[in-house]
Design a protein around this motif. Sequence first.
Motif, PDB file in Angstrom:
ATOM      1  N   PRO A 155       0.808  -1.223  -0.019  1.00  0.00           N
ATOM      2  CA  PRO A 155       0.090   0.051   0.041  1.00  0.00           C
ATOM      3  C   PRO A 155       0.816   1.251   0.208  1.00  0.00           C
ATOM      4  CG  PRO A 155       0.101  -0.724   2.220  1.00  0.00           C
ATOM      5  CD  PRO A 155       1.032  -1.792   1.106  1.00  0.00           C
ATOM      6  N   THR A 156       0.556   2.213  -0.830  1.00  0.00           N
ATOM      7  CA  THR A 156       0.982   3.574  -0.732  1.00  0.00           C
ATOM      8  C   THR A 156       0.694   4.348   0.629  1.00  0.00           C
ATOM      9  OG1 THR A 156       0.914   3.612  -3.052  1.00  0.00           O
ATOM     10  CG2 THR A 156       1.229   5.757  -1.735  1.00  0.00           C
ATOM     11  N   PRO A 157       1.318   4.699   1.391  1.00  0.00           N
ATOM     12  CA  PRO A 157       1.084   5.386   2.714  1.00  0.00           C
ATOM     13  C   PRO A 157      -0.169   6.373   2.324  1.00  0.00           C
ATOM     14  CG  PRO A 157       3.270   5.077   2.601  1.00  0.00           C
ATOM     15  CD  PRO A 157       2.902   4.758   1.444  1.00  0.00           C
ATOM     16  N   ALA A 158      -1.142   6.552   3.107  1.00  0.00           N
ATOM     17  CA  ALA A 158      -2.209   7.410   2.895  1.00  0.00           C
ATOM     18  C   ALA A 158      -1.455   9.056   2.842  1.00  0.00           C
ATOM     19  CB  ALA A 158      -3.294   7.556   4.053  1.00  0.00           C
ATOM     20  N   SER A 159      -0.560   9.197   3.726  1.00  0.00           N
ATOM     21  CA  SER A 159      -0.104  10.799   3.579  1.00  0.00           C
ATOM     22  C   SER A 159       0.713  11.054   2.368  1.00  0.00           C
ATOM     23  CB  SER A 159       1.104  10.686   4.881  1.00  0.00           C
ATOM     24  OG  SER A 159       2.133   9.866   4.699  1.00  0.00           O
ATOM     25  N   MET A 160       0.796   9.731   1.417  1.00  0.00           N
ATOM     26  CA  MET A 160       1.593  10.175   0.099  1.00  0.00           C
ATOM     27  C   MET A 160       0.606  10.076  -1.065  1.00  0.00           C
ATOM     28  SD  MET A 160       4.672  10.493   1.008  1.00  0.00           S
ATOM     29  CE  MET A 160       5.706  10.198  -0.422  1.00  0.00           C
ATOM     30  N   MET A 161      -0.646   9.968  -0.649  1.00  0.00           N
ATOM     31  CA  MET A 161      -1.703   9.594  -1.809  1.00  0.00           C
ATOM     32  C   MET A 161      -2.281  11.021  -2.071  1.00  0.00           C
ATOM     33  SD  MET A 161      -3.419   6.102  -0.108  1.00  0.00           S
ATOM     34  CE  MET A 161      -4.693   5.953  -1.614  1.00  0.00           C
ATOM     35  N   SER A 162      -2.810  11.240  -3.328  1.00  0.00           N
ATOM     36  CA  SER A 162      -3.624  12.324  -3.690  1.00  0.00           C
ATOM     37  C   SER A 162      -4.865  12.215  -3.240  1.00  0.00           C
ATOM     38  CB  SER A 162      -3.492  12.362  -5.354  1.00  0.00           C
ATOM     39  OG  SER A 162      -4.231  11.109  -5.826  1.00  0.00           O
ATOM     40  N   THR A 163      -5.722  13.243  -3.263  1.00  0.00           N
ATOM     41  CA  THR A 163      -7.117  13.081  -2.887  1.00  0.00           C
ATOM     42  C   THR A 163      -8.042  12.319  -3.771  1.00  0.00           C
ATOM     43  OG1 THR A 163      -7.149  15.554  -2.212  1.00  0.00           O
ATOM     44  CG2 THR A 163      -9.289  14.470  -2.528  1.00  0.00           C
ATOM     45  N   THR A 164      -7.898  12.148  -5.027  1.00  0.00           N
ATOM     46  CA  THR A 164      -8.328  11.340  -6.137  1.00  0.00           C
ATOM     47  C   THR A 164      -7.990   9.904  -5.646  1.00  0.00           C
ATOM     48  OG1 THR A 164      -8.288  13.100  -7.863  1.00  0.00           O
ATOM     49  CG2 THR A 164      -8.666  10.623  -8.364  1.00  0.00           C
ATOM     50  N   GLU A 165      -6.750   9.570  -5.226  1.00  0.00           N
ATOM     51  CA  GLU A 165      -6.587   8.212  -5.154  1.00  0.00           C
ATOM     52  C   GLU A 165      -7.274   7.852  -3.669  1.00  0.00           C
ATOM     53  OE1 GLU A 165      -2.123   7.459  -6.630  1.00  0.00           O
ATOM     54  OE2 GLU A 165      -2.367   8.776  -4.821  1.00  0.00           O
ATOM     55  N   ILE A 166      -7.217   8.604  -2.754  1.00  0.00           N
ATOM     56  CA  ILE A 166      -8.105   8.082  -1.261  1.00  0.00           C
ATOM     57  C   ILE A 166      -9.735   8.220  -1.569  1.00  0.00           C
ATOM     58  CG2 ILE A 166      -8.620   9.290   0.823  1.00  0.00           C
ATOM     59  CD1 ILE A 166      -5.902  10.528   1.048  1.00  0.00           C
ATOM     60  N   ARG A 167     -10.195   8.803  -2.659  1.00  0.00           N
ATOM     61  CA  ARG A 167     -11.684   8.832  -2.941  1.00  0.00           C
ATOM     62  C   ARG A 167     -12.016   7.412  -3.645  1.00  0.00           C
ATOM     63  NH1 ARG A 167     -12.717  14.976  -3.984  1.00  0.00           N
ATOM     64  NH2 ARG A 167     -12.744  16.098  -1.817  1.00  0.00           N
ATOM     65  N   THR A 168     -11.107   6.821  -4.212  1.00  0.00           N
ATOM     66  CA  THR A 168     -11.454   5.928  -5.110  1.00  0.00           C
ATOM     67  C   THR A 168     -12.092   4.679  -4.588  1.00  0.00           C
ATOM     68  OG1 THR A 168      -9.325   6.285  -6.501  1.00  0.00           O
ATOM     69  CG2 THR A 168     -10.361   4.365  -6.854  1.00  0.00           C
ATOM     70  N   ARG A 169     -13.338   4.295  -5.108  1.00  0.00           N
ATOM     71  CA  ARG A 169     -13.989   3.382  -4.700  1.00  0.00           C
ATOM     72  C   ARG A 169     -14.110   2.100  -5.542  1.00  0.00           C
ATOM     73  NH1 ARG A 169     -18.759   5.952  -0.943  1.00  0.00           N
ATOM     74  NH2 ARG A 169     -17.433   7.366   0.580  1.00  0.00           N
ATOM     75  N   PRO A 170     -13.890   1.011  -5.268  1.00  0.00           N
ATOM     76  CA  PRO A 170     -13.935  -0.022  -6.490  1.00  0.00           C
ATOM     77  C   PRO A 170     -15.521  -0.462  -6.466  1.00  0.00           C
ATOM     78  CG  PRO A 170     -12.416  -0.647  -4.479  1.00  0.00           C
ATOM     79  CD  PRO A 170     -13.210   0.553  -4.024  1.00  0.00           C
ATOM     80  N   PRO A 171     -15.671  -1.100  -7.708  1.00  0.00           N
ATOM     81  CA  PRO A 171     -17.291  -1.211  -7.899  1.00  0.00           C
ATOM     82  C   PRO A 171     -17.965  -2.197  -6.857  1.00  0.00           C
ATOM     83  CG  PRO A 171     -15.836  -1.654  -9.719  1.00  0.00           C
ATOM     84  CD  PRO A 171     -14.937  -1.366  -8.758  1.00  0.00           C
ATOM     85  N   ASN A 172     -17.394  -2.935  -5.971  1.00  0.00           N
ATOM     86  CA  ASN A 172     -17.851  -3.848  -5.380  1.00  0.00           C
ATOM     87  C   ASN A 172     -18.196  -3.325  -3.715  1.00  0.00           C
ATOM     88  OD1 ASN A 172     -15.390  -4.125  -4.724  1.00  0.00           O
ATOM     89  ND2 ASN A 172     -15.224  -6.323  -4.277  1.00  0.00           N
ATOM     90  N   THR A 173     -17.810  -1.954  -3.752  1.00  0.00           N
ATOM     91  CA  THR A 173     -17.752  -1.283  -2.305  1.00  0.00           C
ATOM     92  C   THR A 173     -19.229  -1.280  -1.723  1.00  0.00           C
ATOM     93  OG1 THR A 173     -16.074   0.270  -2.930  1.00  0.00           O
ATOM     94  CG2 THR A 173     -17.382   0.714  -1.333  1.00  0.00           C
ATOM     95  N   THR A 174     -19.361  -1.767  -0.483  1.00  0.00           N
ATOM     96  CA  THR A 174     -20.659  -1.621   0.137  1.00  0.00           C
ATOM     97  C   THR A 174     -20.944  -0.691   1.418  1.00  0.00           C
ATOM     98  OG1 THR A 174     -19.991  -3.137   2.232  1.00  0.00           O
ATOM     99  CG2 THR A 174     -20.421  -4.265   0.007  1.00  0.00           C
ATOM    100  N   LEU A 175     -21.795  -0.525   1.919  1.00  0.00           N
ATOM    101  CA  LEU A 175     -22.269   0.326   2.989  1.00  0.00           C
ATOM    102  C   LEU A 175     -21.109  -0.397   4.083  1.00  0.00           C
ATOM    103  CD1 LEU A 175     -25.729   1.119   2.740  1.00  0.00           C
ATOM    104  CD2 LEU A 175     -23.963   2.577   2.128  1.00  0.00           C
ATOM    105  N   SER A 176     -21.197   0.343   5.285  1.00  0.00           N
ATOM    106  CA  SER A 176     -20.274  -0.045   6.466  1.00  0.00           C
ATOM    107  C   SER A 176     -21.119  -1.050   6.967  1.00  0.00           C
ATOM    108  CB  SER A 176     -20.109   1.265   7.421  1.00  0.00           C
ATOM    109  OG  SER A 176     -19.638   0.874   8.466  1.00  0.00           O
TER     110      SER A 176
END
Length: 609
Positions: free
Chosen positions: A250-271
């Motif tokens: 994993p790329t550390p979250a501190s090094m990720m762009s906002t777009t990368e952090i917001r990316t949601r795979p197609p099979n994402t569910t609710l919490s």
Amino acid sequence: MAITSTPRVLFCGDVLGNLHQLFKRVQTVNKSSGPFDALFCVGQFFPDSTDRPDELSDYLDGLAAVPIPTYFTGDYGVGAARFLSAASKLPSNLGFKTDGIQLCSNLYWLKGSGRFSLHGLSVVYLSGRRSQDAGGYGVYTEDDVDALRALAEEPGMVDMFLTNEWPSGVSNGADTSNAPPGVSDPSAYDPIVSELVAEIKPRYHIAGTKGVYYAREPYCNKEAEHVTRFIGLAAVGNKEKQKFIHAISPTPASMMSTTEIRTRPPNTTLSPYMHAEKTSHAREATKRPVNSDIDTQYWRFDVSKRQKQGGAVGDKLCFKFTSSGSCSRGEKCNYQHDADARDQYLRNACFDFLNKGKCERGSDCNFNHSLSEEGASFSQNARSHSGRRSSGKNCWFCLSSPNVESHLVISIGESYYCALAKGALVQNHVLLVPIEHCPNTLMMPSETDMELEKYKKALNMYYKNQANEVVFFEWIFQHSPHANLQAVPIPLSKASNVQRIFNLAAKKLGFEFAVVNPDNDSSEGRKLLRSQFNGKSSIFYVELPEGTILLHLVDDKEKFPVQFGREVIAGLLSMPERADWRNCKLNKDEEVQIVESFKKGFGDYDPAK
């Protein structure tokens, strides 16, 4: 630390003492797909039977080598107490270590709970398992849980959360058609882990204990833009040949762009924890009314009454509010925000005693297992009491008190003494404390300021000899037990940022500091402070390295964090995990060594000599 490449880490489930098999597999994976930076083991690390050979001793004795840095949380099983007790006593393992207690080269025990950074990744963990009869190795405590709740409110995204048991309800809303049968088995699920993971919101949650491999679909988090991936791992060498080792890069979250952090795979569910959260809120609605009479309020601190009432979550105290005076969850918090409990906590009462009526640490606990005489009945008189307190016989700062830890004292003057801070934020963090039992330094006689200034000047010179500057601060509130002016050394390179970081922190809380002495004359600033303090208000002030004093007059309805000064400096020094002093406690031998070392260096400057 600069991240030159994406870190690569391995996870495995319950080791159960099968170290030779595990490390042989790790070496194979490392050669074919590595190199890997670390291995994290969740679930039971030690054998589950006395019939198993003692493989750990081979690594401790140097007969075998741990191939890569390995961290484990499952501190239970055959031999756990013997090995871990011995490791804890090693000189290199003394003190506060969130990044692991070393058993041998490349092998680390993650004790209790904590947060640390590894190759840029933010790692949070909860060691041990849940138990109604907490005690000994392999069981997490309420303090461990409360520490994680506090960490959840710190800035920065958590990359990995490690637990032994699975969170209750993790499969809610997931496609379990291909899940192994063990996923539906109700054992080895923990509702406390569910609450923690919902608050911490890690990018990856890894757990063991259930003996099966299960990779849940990603799920979105409430009030967060990123998704969480849960992975449950089987035991090493399991007969069903289920997956027990898993690799990620994993790329550390501190090094990720906002777009990368917001990316949601197609099979994402609710919490999966939304249902549990609604249940908690329903429990919250059944809390006792705020205006209950004194007797019914007192039950939370009485063992017999506490047991009769039961232990519903909604009836327990919020650690964040009790320790700091505020909680970001506000009315949504599932725990009690009790001002009387907070008063007792500030008088050194044990949180477990206040919350449960008992403390599992017993005589080893450093806090009081009784209510202070003031406020024991929570009378209106106690609540409205202000000014100097009539007695310091139970005060842990009064030199005449049997509760004082005299081994912390460095220097004693006429009106003030200097002592090592309990649970110091950094090395040589000290307190300047009035000898008289007085709730704040501004209520001390004005003629004592001369000695106080001498101590401050001496500390300034002592710290500068170590290439440090010093920040002084004091939090004064209505029920202040005994004054202490905190002196925290910081590197010279950080000195120019102190005012900026305090102003940013103030802005975050919705207020602005007033500059007391624009000319940076600290002595004059002290006089101006006295003129603005009426003896009843709550105030926070901080003296910057250059002498400037910043002041905030706290409104009666304002929820001001008790640990504000310490939290800000911890952030400045990039050590947020040390913001709570209780996470930084040392044993008495360590404290004595630090005090003796401080005395030797401070002797040439000590105004009491």
